[in-house]
Enzyme design. Sequence first.
Site, PDB file in Angstrom:
ATOM      1  N   CYS A 238       0.860  -1.183   0.000  1.00 32.27           N
ATOM      2  CA  CYS A 238       0.000   0.000   0.000  1.00 32.27           C
ATOM      3  C   CYS A 238       0.889   1.222   0.000  1.00 32.27           C
ATOM      4  O   CYS A 238       1.732   1.372  -0.886  1.00 32.27           O
ATOM      5  CB  CYS A 238      -0.965  -0.030   1.193  1.00 32.27           C
ATOM      6  SG  CYS A 238      -0.175  -0.150   2.809  1.00 32.27           S
ATOM      7  N   ARG A 243      -2.224  -0.934   5.539  1.00 31.11           N
ATOM      8  CA  ARG A 243      -3.397  -1.421   4.804  1.00 31.11           C
ATOM      9  C   ARG A 243      -3.081  -2.771   4.165  1.00 31.11           C
ATOM     10  O   ARG A 243      -3.926  -3.649   4.087  1.00 31.11           O
ATOM     11  CB  ARG A 243      -3.799  -0.416   3.720  1.00 31.11           C
ATOM     12  CG  ARG A 243      -4.505   0.807   4.233  1.00 31.11           C
ATOM     13  CD  ARG A 243      -4.836   1.775   3.109  1.00 31.11           C
ATOM     14  NE  ARG A 243      -3.727   2.631   2.735  1.00 31.11           N
ATOM     15  CZ  ARG A 243      -3.737   3.500   1.727  1.00 31.11           C
ATOM     16  NH1 ARG A 243      -4.811   3.603   0.970  1.00 31.11           N
ATOM     17  NH2 ARG A 243      -2.699   4.264   1.468  1.00 31.11           N
TER      18      ARG A 243
END
Lengths: 288, 73
Positions: A238, A243
């Site tokens: 990410c 994430r």
Amino acid sequence: MADYSNPEMLVTTEWVAQHANDPKVRVVEVDVDTKAYEEGHPPGAIAWAWNSQLCDTVIRDILPKRQFEELMDQSGIGKDTTVILYGDNNNWFAAWALWQMKIYGHKDARIMNGGRKKWISEGRELSTENKAPSPTSAYKASEADLSLRAFLPQVQSAAKDGRTVMIDVRSPAEFSGEILAPPGLPETCQRGGHIPGAHSVPWGKACNDDGTFKSYDELRQLYGAEGISSGTPVIAYCRIGERSSHTWFVLKYLLGIGNVQNYDGSWTEWGNLVGAPVERGAVAAAKA
Amino acid sequence: MKPENYSERKVDVNGWEVHLTTYQLGEKFHCTADNVSPGANLARVAADSREAAESKALERATELLSRTKRREL
């Protein structure tokens, strides 16, 4: 949750409420917004700050082994403690913490399905008490299991080998290069776009509106459409790696993909690298 | 204490979709604003009423979102 490959990796909010006073269980909140815990948290939960307690604060790296051991001791966690991680943003940094716990070999770490959002939306008890746990001593972490982590040279090789599926879990606008960071956050890279060949599967596609994970069948369909099956090598990335640790968790534990790595260098490394190839656009291919 | 009067809604802020979550805890209303895609937190505020909390959160979110540049592809 029964259909997941490793259903024991998730607990419900109800389970956490029932185990608030269980001495074998330690509940830990890990938020993007490190002030959220102070507002109120499940009774008995402690908090870890991702930006000071779950990373090396001098060089860019995950928590060094010795500091990880100290954090476990300070948190009253022994090798046989069941650690329940949860947090805001559908458990982004809870997954980041779990990823590090697995790197250092903690056997029983799990995620509270739905995270902080579900706890609050269900109207469950919130405490503002911040009671330090009784420290333990001599937690011995395993040597780092780097099979769970991808470094730049591996990612560069994987981008060329045609076998590894690279999953970019950022938003479509970040993937395309239209924006350089999540809307409202500081720009932390020199170039926008994505690693050539990467597939766009935003992390949130794995979640329901209430913050819980989608069903096994839905997840299998989502990632299967990108060519991922049980034997596929996968690298998720990410912007800074949190994430993508969420997607790493989904792939590894909920779908049972054996070879999944989190590239925590992510776009803040690749997008700042002199001479690194970058693909831009492909908005149509990115799933909105 | 238990949170009450929980609500979520999406609003448009200068072309950016913002997700507002509001609930009451004791006498205070707490509101968080985050961007819908990808979900990063923009603001966390507390105030004496729902309207005041959401207004303050949106004000902060608007300020932060104004700094994000869209680039031509």
